[in-house]
Design a protein around this motif. Sequence first.
Motif, PDB file in Angstrom:
ATOM      1  N   CYS A 164      10.789   5.833  11.918  1.00  0.00           N
ATOM      2  CA  CYS A 164      10.004   6.037  10.487  1.00  0.00           C
ATOM      3  C   CYS A 164      10.875   6.322   9.206  1.00  0.00           C
ATOM      4  O   CYS A 164      10.670   6.070   8.260  1.00  0.00           O
ATOM      5  CB  CYS A 164       9.290   7.651  10.744  1.00  0.00           C
ATOM      6  N   ILE A 165      12.240   6.520   9.711  1.00  0.00           N
ATOM      7  CA  ILE A 165      13.334   6.621   8.766  1.00  0.00           C
ATOM      8  C   ILE A 165      13.479   4.974   7.939  1.00  0.00           C
ATOM      9  O   ILE A 165      13.726   5.192   6.944  1.00  0.00           O
ATOM     10  CB  ILE A 165      14.693   7.064   9.223  1.00  0.00           C
ATOM     11  N   ALA A 166      13.692   4.363   8.802  1.00  0.00           N
ATOM     12  CA  ALA A 166      13.806   2.992   8.445  1.00  0.00           C
ATOM     13  C   ALA A 166      12.520   2.556   7.973  1.00  0.00           C
ATOM     14  O   ALA A 166      12.745   1.728   6.578  1.00  0.00           O
ATOM     15  CB  ALA A 166      14.106   2.220   9.538  1.00  0.00           C
ATOM     16  N   LEU A 167      11.248   2.882   8.142  1.00  0.00           N
ATOM     17  CA  LEU A 167      10.114   2.178   7.700  1.00  0.00           C
ATOM     18  C   LEU A 167      10.222   2.814   5.850  1.00  0.00           C
ATOM     19  O   LEU A 167       9.586   2.361   5.238  1.00  0.00           O
ATOM     20  CB  LEU A 167       8.962   2.527   8.379  1.00  0.00           C
ATOM     21  N   ALA A 168      10.469   4.301   6.103  1.00  0.00           N
ATOM     22  CA  ALA A 168      10.518   4.860   4.727  1.00  0.00           C
ATOM     23  C   ALA A 168      11.428   4.341   3.663  1.00  0.00           C
ATOM     24  O   ALA A 168      11.079   3.835   2.624  1.00  0.00           O
ATOM     25  CB  ALA A 168      10.876   6.108   4.861  1.00  0.00           C
ATOM     26  N   ALA A 169      12.533   3.782   4.268  1.00  0.00           N
ATOM     27  CA  ALA A 169      13.655   3.203   3.452  1.00  0.00           C
ATOM     28  C   ALA A 169      13.009   1.716   3.088  1.00  0.00           C
ATOM     29  O   ALA A 169      13.382   1.448   1.716  1.00  0.00           O
ATOM     30  CB  ALA A 169      15.007   3.071   4.078  1.00  0.00           C
ATOM     31  N   LEU A 170      12.280   1.075   3.814  1.00  0.00           N
ATOM     32  CA  LEU A 170      11.843  -0.214   3.327  1.00  0.00           C
ATOM     33  C   LEU A 170      10.310  -0.291   2.771  1.00  0.00           C
ATOM     34  O   LEU A 170       9.876  -1.327   2.711  1.00  0.00           O
ATOM     35  CB  LEU A 170      11.880  -1.194   4.755  1.00  0.00           C
ATOM     36  N   ASP A 171       9.939   0.695   2.378  1.00  0.00           N
ATOM     37  CA  ASP A 171       8.532   0.942   1.624  1.00  0.00           C
ATOM     38  C   ASP A 171       7.307   0.302   2.491  1.00  0.00           C
ATOM     39  O   ASP A 171       6.871  -0.604   1.803  1.00  0.00           O
ATOM     40  CB  ASP A 171       8.986   0.270   0.306  1.00  0.00           C
ATOM     41  N   ALA A 172       7.319   0.559   3.677  1.00  0.00           N
ATOM     42  CA  ALA A 172       6.535   0.189   4.482  1.00  0.00           C
ATOM     43  C   ALA A 172       5.044   0.675   4.331  1.00  0.00           C
ATOM     44  O   ALA A 172       5.093   1.682   3.284  1.00  0.00           O
ATOM     45  CB  ALA A 172       6.668   0.457   5.897  1.00  0.00           C
ATOM     46  N   ASN A 173       3.828  -0.096   4.724  1.00  0.00           N
ATOM     47  CA  ASN A 173       2.735   0.569   4.531  1.00  0.00           C
ATOM     48  C   ASN A 173       1.996   0.840   5.918  1.00  0.00           C
ATOM     49  O   ASN A 173       2.255   0.151   6.847  1.00  0.00           O
ATOM     50  CB  ASN A 173       1.726  -0.457   3.568  1.00  0.00           C
ATOM     51  N   VAL A 174       1.153   1.770   6.087  1.00  0.00           N
ATOM     52  CA  VAL A 174       0.491   2.020   7.259  1.00  0.00           C
ATOM     53  C   VAL A 174      -0.941   1.587   7.186  1.00  0.00           C
ATOM     54  O   VAL A 174      -1.509   1.659   6.035  1.00  0.00           O
ATOM     55  CB  VAL A 174       0.576   3.404   7.613  1.00  0.00           C
ATOM     56  N   ILE A 175      -1.573   0.837   8.090  1.00  0.00           N
ATOM     57  CA  ILE A 175      -2.878   0.095   7.930  1.00  0.00           C
ATOM     58  C   ILE A 175      -3.416   0.830   9.181  1.00  0.00           C
ATOM     59  O   ILE A 175      -3.296   0.939   9.986  1.00  0.00           O
ATOM     60  CB  ILE A 175      -2.503  -1.285   8.505  1.00  0.00           C
ATOM     61  N   ILE A 176      -4.627   1.375   8.584  1.00  0.00           N
ATOM     62  CA  ILE A 176      -5.461   2.228   9.262  1.00  0.00           C
ATOM     63  C   ILE A 176      -7.001   1.620   9.291  1.00  0.00           C
ATOM     64  O   ILE A 176      -7.561   1.107   8.266  1.00  0.00           O
ATOM     65  CB  ILE A 176      -5.668   3.764   8.495  1.00  0.00           C
ATOM     66  N   ARG A 177      -7.920   1.975  10.393  1.00  0.00           N
ATOM     67  CA  ARG A 177      -9.248   1.725  10.417  1.00  0.00           C
ATOM     68  C   ARG A 177      -9.989   2.944  10.800  1.00  0.00           C
ATOM     69  O   ARG A 177      -9.473   3.747  11.453  1.00  0.00           O
ATOM     70  CB  ARG A 177      -9.256   0.659  11.659  1.00  0.00           C
ATOM     71  N   THR A 178     -11.139   2.994  10.032  1.00  0.00           N
ATOM     72  CA  THR A 178     -11.869   4.424  10.191  1.00  0.00           C
ATOM     73  C   THR A 178     -13.285   3.815  10.612  1.00  0.00           C
ATOM     74  O   THR A 178     -13.635   2.829  10.623  1.00  0.00           O
ATOM     75  CB  THR A 178     -11.730   5.267   8.824  1.00  0.00           C
ATOM     76  N   THR A 179     -14.241   4.980  10.401  1.00  0.00           N
ATOM     77  CA  THR A 179     -15.579   4.590  10.943  1.00  0.00           C
ATOM     78  C   THR A 179     -16.397   3.799   9.781  1.00  0.00           C
ATOM     79  O   THR A 179     -17.463   2.995  10.530  1.00  0.00           O
ATOM     80  CB  THR A 179     -16.093   5.774  11.141  1.00  0.00           C
ATOM     81  N   ASP A 180     -15.835   3.709   8.780  1.00  0.00           N
ATOM     82  CA  ASP A 180     -16.639   2.815   7.993  1.00  0.00           C
ATOM     83  C   ASP A 180     -15.992   1.292   7.963  1.00  0.00           C
ATOM     84  O   ASP A 180     -16.481   0.604   7.507  1.00  0.00           O
ATOM     85  CB  ASP A 180     -16.310   3.236   6.270  1.00  0.00           C
ATOM     86  N   LYS A 181     -15.335   0.978   8.988  1.00  0.00           N
ATOM     87  CA  LYS A 181     -14.815  -0.285   9.505  1.00  0.00           C
ATOM     88  C   LYS A 181     -13.919  -1.144   8.619  1.00  0.00           C
ATOM     89  O   LYS A 181     -13.795  -2.085   8.415  1.00  0.00           O
ATOM     90  CB  LYS A 181     -16.364  -1.091   9.964  1.00  0.00           C
ATOM     91  N   LYS A 182     -13.407  -0.510   7.493  1.00  0.00           N
ATOM     92  CA  LYS A 182     -12.690  -1.046   6.440  1.00  0.00           C
ATOM     93  C   LYS A 182     -11.216  -0.792   6.708  1.00  0.00           C
ATOM     94  O   LYS A 182     -10.921   0.390   7.231  1.00  0.00           O
ATOM     95  CB  LYS A 182     -13.103  -0.393   5.084  1.00  0.00           C
ATOM     96  N   GLU A 183     -10.198  -1.706   6.373  1.00  0.00           N
ATOM     97  CA  GLU A 183      -9.203  -1.293   6.516  1.00  0.00           C
ATOM     98  C   GLU A 183      -8.320  -0.750   5.220  1.00  0.00           C
ATOM     99  O   GLU A 183      -8.333  -1.113   4.226  1.00  0.00           O
ATOM    100  CB  GLU A 183      -8.048  -2.931   6.470  1.00  0.00           C
ATOM    101  N   THR A 184      -7.610   0.268   5.663  1.00  0.00           N
ATOM    102  CA  THR A 184      -7.231   1.328   4.462  1.00  0.00           C
ATOM    103  C   THR A 184      -5.841   1.004   4.786  1.00  0.00           C
ATOM    104  O   THR A 184      -4.999   1.013   5.681  1.00  0.00           O
ATOM    105  CB  THR A 184      -7.600   2.735   4.912  1.00  0.00           C
ATOM    106  N   ILE A 185      -5.255   1.010   3.344  1.00  0.00           N
ATOM    107  CA  ILE A 185      -3.679   0.922   3.355  1.00  0.00           C
ATOM    108  C   ILE A 185      -3.113   2.379   2.751  1.00  0.00           C
ATOM    109  O   ILE A 185      -3.311   2.690   1.789  1.00  0.00           O
ATOM    110  CB  ILE A 185      -3.176  -0.206   2.555  1.00  0.00           C
ATOM    111  N   ILE A 186      -2.085   2.890   3.553  1.00  0.00           N
ATOM    112  CA  ILE A 186      -1.503   4.307   2.926  1.00  0.00           C
ATOM    113  C   ILE A 186       0.132   3.786   2.799  1.00  0.00           C
ATOM    114  O   ILE A 186       0.515   3.550   3.798  1.00  0.00           O
ATOM    115  CB  ILE A 186      -1.773   5.294   4.168  1.00  0.00           C
TER     116      ILE A 186
END
Length: 326
Positions: A164-186
């Motif tokens: 997670c330290i490397a991902l924070a440094a590289l401005d990564a995005n977390v891709i999430i799926r919820t019950t609305d079946k849409k892809e959310t980016i955090i």
Amino acid sequence: MRPFTFQRIQSLDQASARKANDGHQCIAGGTNLLDLMKKNITVPEVLLDITKALPDQIETTAKGIRIGAMVRNSAAANHDLIRSKFPLVSKALLAGASPQIRNMASIGGNLLQRTRCPYFYDTTLPCNKRNPGTGCGAIDGENRMSAIVGYSTECVAVHPSDLCIALAALDANVIIRTTDKKETIIPFKDFHRLPGETPEQDNNLPVSGIITAVDIPSNQFFKNAAYVKLRDRESYAFALISVAAALELNGNKIVQARLASGGVAHKPWRWYEAEAFLKGKNATLETFQKAAAIVVKETKPLSNNAFKVPMLKGAVEVALQNCLNA
């Protein structure tokens, strides 16, 4: 360990819907979750095996690279594309845990692992993260491993991940799926939380949310990146201090810099002021020493971890110098 029902989940929609129910918990690699279950810190009524539902591929995208949530840490660390274009990720992964655990642990699960604070793991001791309202035993107790920045009176625990330290440094995005079946980016910087008044909440993952992937944007840091981890023993130990550093250079001139640390806060910590200072400067030891001095100005150590401040300063200097020899 308390009895539970085990269910194998075949799709993301099913995983998201089941996870939204009280008492339901997802398991992938399980390298952290099983420890928590054995100690009765996490006590799911239903354990959802989502290994068949999650993506397990590493692929290029129009903007960079996507790592599926079920990709094993060892597979990501040794993947040719990651080693050549995102070496900071590989270096951080290889600094974490042991080969056996890396072979089991998943990328998505790595983001969700919980603190290793001894007060959190000992159910006889007070811990606001485990049992809100009982107090933080570490703040005036044994806090050698605890935070030196970003903490609150409610919690001084630190985030344990190296990846997670490397991902924070590289401005990564977390891709999430919820019950609305849409892809959310955090954005990664917004995924994990500081303790504030709710230290029991580690991250901003929705109740029904399933991490499906991590996206890392293309960058020019692959030539000059380093990960430094300082710990009590060489292997299978969590960081006292870690530093992910990356430089984009034009000759000896720093075009962009990235600095992030573990072992210092409740979440992966970016040193934005130091990054801004480095931009446009020459990549010299003197420059790196000044950047490290800016970093440690932000810290506020506790009663037993003041040693972390000079350790952090030295680690930042070494990581930046190592970038030139990557």
